[in-house]
Design a protein around this motif. Sequence first.
Motif, mmCIF file in Angstrom:
data_model
loop_
_atom_site.group_PDB
_atom_site.id
_atom_site.type_symbol
_atom_site.label_atom_id
_atom_site.label_comp_id
_atom_site.label_asym_id
_atom_site.label_seq_id
_atom_site.Cartn_x
_atom_site.Cartn_y
_atom_site.Cartn_z
ATOM 1 N N ASN A 1 34.975 47.797 46.448
ATOM 2 C CA ASN A 1 35.083 49.257 46.433
ATOM 3 C C ASN A 1 34.985 49.832 45.016
ATOM 4 O OD1 ASN A 1 35.701 50.360 49.299
ATOM 5 N ND2 ASN A 1 36.831 48.445 49.133
ATOM 6 N N ASN A 2 34.567 48.980 44.083
ATOM 7 C CA ASN A 2 34.342 49.401 42.697
ATOM 8 C C ASN A 2 35.544 50.106 42.080
ATOM 9 O OD1 ASN A 2 31.606 48.435 42.652
ATOM 10 N ND2 ASN A 2 31.082 50.194 43.919
ATOM 11 N N ILE A 3 36.714 49.573 42.350
ATOM 12 C CA ILE A 3 37.935 50.123 41.773
ATOM 13 C C ILE A 3 38.293 49.278 40.554
ATOM 14 C CG2 ILE A 3 40.389 50.559 42.145
ATOM 15 C CD1 ILE A 3 39.645 51.133 45.090
ATOM 16 N N GLU A 4 38.413 49.936 39.421
ATOM 17 C CA GLU A 4 38.722 49.238 38.174
ATOM 18 C C GLU A 4 40.205 48.893 38.116
ATOM 19 O OE1 GLU A 4 37.133 50.795 34.480
ATOM 20 O OE2 GLU A 4 35.916 52.187 35.671
ATOM 21 N N TYR A 5 40.474 47.735 37.564
ATOM 22 C CA TYR A 5 41.864 47.304 37.437
ATOM 23 C C TYR A 5 41.997 46.272 36.329
ATOM 24 C CZ TYR A 5 40.099 43.318 40.127
ATOM 25 O OH TYR A 5 39.369 42.236 40.554
ATOM 26 N N THR A 6 43.209 46.176 35.852
ATOM 27 C CA THR A 6 43.599 45.108 34.953
ATOM 28 C C THR A 6 44.337 44.094 35.805
ATOM 29 O OG1 THR A 6 43.854 46.682 33.139
ATOM 30 C CG2 THR A 6 44.938 44.548 32.897
ATOM 31 N N ASP A 7 43.946 42.850 35.695
ATOM 32 C CA ASP A 7 44.546 41.786 36.494
ATOM 33 C C ASP A 7 45.752 41.196 35.765
ATOM 34 O OD1 ASP A 7 44.842 39.984 38.533
ATOM 35 O OD2 ASP A 7 43.017 38.860 38.118
ATOM 36 N N ARG A 8 46.812 40.943 36.529
ATOM 37 C CA ARG A 8 48.045 40.412 35.937
ATOM 38 C C ARG A 8 48.662 39.387 36.883
ATOM 39 N NH1 ARG A 8 52.894 44.490 34.110
ATOM 40 N NH2 ARG A 8 54.566 42.963 34.045
ATOM 41 N N ASN A 9 48.946 38.206 36.357
ATOM 42 C CA ASN A 9 49.556 37.133 37.133
ATOM 43 C C ASN A 9 51.068 37.381 37.220
ATOM 44 O OD1 ASN A 9 50.917 34.580 37.673
ATOM 45 N ND2 ASN A 9 48.932 33.603 37.384
ATOM 46 N N ILE A 10 51.571 37.477 38.429
ATOM 47 C CA ILE A 10 52.974 37.843 38.658
ATOM 48 C C ILE A 10 53.962 36.777 38.174
ATOM 49 C CG2 ILE A 10 53.286 36.901 40.994
ATOM 50 C CD1 ILE A 10 54.480 39.734 41.683
ATOM 51 N N VAL A 11 53.501 35.537 38.044
ATOM 52 C CA VAL A 11 54.379 34.462 37.569
ATOM 53 C C VAL A 11 54.334 34.368 36.049
ATOM 54 C CG1 VAL A 11 54.798 31.973 37.628
ATOM 55 C CG2 VAL A 11 54.175 33.181 39.720
ATOM 56 N N GLU A 12 53.142 34.431 35.487
ATOM 57 C CA GLU A 12 52.997 34.314 34.037
ATOM 58 C C GLU A 12 53.473 35.554 33.301
ATOM 59 O OE1 GLU A 12 48.896 33.363 33.412
ATOM 60 O OE2 GLU A 12 49.097 31.372 34.318
ATOM 61 N N GLU A 13 53.351 36.697 33.941
ATOM 62 C CA GLU A 13 53.761 37.969 33.338
ATOM 63 C C GLU A 13 54.552 38.769 34.374
ATOM 64 O OE1 GLU A 13 51.762 41.669 30.889
ATOM 65 O OE2 GLU A 13 50.474 40.051 31.579
ATOM 66 N N THR A 14 55.733 38.256 34.693
ATOM 67 C CA THR A 14 56.594 38.874 35.697
ATOM 68 C C THR A 14 56.955 40.296 35.268
ATOM 69 O OG1 THR A 14 57.490 36.710 36.279
ATOM 70 C CG2 THR A 14 58.780 38.633 36.946
ATOM 71 N N PRO A 15 56.870 41.252 36.193
ATOM 72 C CA PRO A 15 57.261 42.617 35.849
ATOM 73 C C PRO A 15 58.680 42.676 35.288
ATOM 74 C CG PRO A 15 56.126 42.589 37.944
ATOM 75 C CD PRO A 15 56.348 41.155 37.558
ATOM 76 N N THR A 16 58.851 43.524 34.307
ATOM 77 C CA THR A 16 60.154 43.673 33.664
ATOM 78 C C THR A 16 61.091 44.520 34.520
ATOM 79 O OG1 THR A 16 59.539 45.695 32.494
ATOM 80 C CG2 THR A 16 59.074 43.579 31.373
ATOM 81 N N TYR A 17 62.352 44.477 34.160
ATOM 82 C CA TYR A 17 63.349 45.313 34.827
ATOM 83 C C TYR A 17 62.924 46.788 34.765
ATOM 84 C CZ TYR A 17 67.683 47.866 35.601
ATOM 85 O OH TYR A 17 68.610 48.756 36.069
#
Length: 119
Positions: free
Chosen positions: A24-40
């Motif tokens: 669908n040609n939606i731009e995004y930045t990819d982020r691995n949830i384990v390597e870069e777990t979201p912060t509090y």
Amino acid sequence: MKGVFIEYPKCSTCRNAKKWLDNNNIEYTDRNIVEETPTYEELKDWIERSNKKIKSFFNTSGLVYRSLNLKEKLPKMLDDEKIRLLSRNGMLIKRPLFICDDEILIGFKQDEWNAVLGK
């Protein structure tokens, strides 16, 4: 629209969502949830902006969730404790997540993504 796609690469649902974004040609930045777990702080912000309950951010079918017996423990925990728990282990977080300016998508439901992302 450009967003942040937070995934666990071995997850088939995440792969399907990523394929959908690409198709669908939606731009995004990819982020691995384990390597870069979201912060509090990130999780607190996303939970507030999503207008969804904190429980919807938990991967309730995951092994870590079950091994920690969170089905029993979560109802007794404060919201702050729940967010801190999520921020310590990416495998507890439901995935994929798609974060953009005005939307927070949790999990991949194609109909919801179509409606929200306008495709």
